[in-house]
Design an enzyme around this catalytic site. Structure first.
Site, PDB file in Angstrom:
ATOM      1  N   GLY A   1       0.806  -1.212   0.000  1.00 27.37           N
ATOM      2  CA  GLY A   1       0.000   0.000   0.000  1.00 27.37           C
ATOM      3  C   GLY A   1       0.839   1.262   0.000  1.00 27.37           C
ATOM      4  CB  CYS A   2       1.489   3.661   2.703  1.00 21.85           C
ATOM      5  SG  CYS A   2      -0.257   4.019   3.016  1.00 21.85           S
TER       6      CYS A   2
END
Length: 215
Positions: free
Chosen positions: A152-153
């Site tokens: 994700g991030c």
């Protein structure tokens, strides 16, 4: 194809970015929610080992005088208006509403006075924040990424770091995810296209060769 995936990718994406002369360490979203079994974000061992690794790298970075930046996701209230479509899609983001225990930095990660905290609302540490111009003003040319989650991030921050012109290094041991499948797949892809993915041992050895500098 007779060759395996690694050989296939090596022919197309076998290059390396190397290290820059002035790195900065970024710890992305080590929030308590990833360590709370009652939170939908809970990442179990993959997140615990990543945090332990990142904390060791953090100590080495401070000893070398490198800039250290912590990022946090924070929303002012339950409306989620600052999170836009990200909030609308990803329901676990409610864990990051300001004041909730799951939004706090994870146990063991206490921000230091000489560290910068960047607050973000979207996956990338760069999107909608001052991180890129701040690093540029510091003379940073190499971003070392650690944090959660790999798929994700970290991936979003990796792509944006490279897109902003920074040599990008992702430390595999210091990134975590809830399952090894997405973790390994995203490390593979980032290493192929956007960054050099290195081990904790490799990054610590590199940091040890840097001349001591003030932040």
């Amino acid at each position: 194809m007779n060759d395996d995936l690694s050989d296939n990718y090596a022919r197309a994406y076998g290059g390396t970015a190397g290290f820059g002369a002035r790195p900065a360490l970024v710890l992305v979203d080590f929030a308590e929610g990833y360590f709370d079994p009652d939170c939908p974000l809970y990442g179990d061992e993959g997140c615990r080992t990543a945090l332990a690794s990142a904390l060791r790298i953090r100590e080495a970075a401070h000893a070398a005088g490198l800039p250290v930046i912590l990022t946090e996701v924070s929303y002012p209230d339950d409306s989620g208006v600052t999170g836009g479509r990200f909030w609308q899609k990803a329901k676990p983001l409610q864990a990051f509403v300001k004041g909730r225990s799951t939004a706090a930095f994870a146990a063991g990660l206490v921000p230091r006075d000489d560290e910068v905290i960047v607050t973000k609302h979207y996956p990338s540490a760069f999107f909608g924040t001052s991180l890129a111009p701040m690093l540029t003003a510091m003379g940073v040319d190499n971003v070392i990424l650690t944090g959660l989650t790999t798929s994700g991030c970290i991936r979003a921050s990796c792509v944006d770091a490279m897109s902003h012109g920074f040599i990008t290094t992702v430390v595999s041991d210091a990134c975590g995810d809830r399952h090894p499948g997405p973790h390994e797949a995203n490390l593979f892809d980032m290493n192929a296209k956007y960054a050099d993915v290195v081990s904790e041992e490799t990054i610590l050895a590199h940091i040890s060769t840097l001349p001591k500098r003030g932040n």
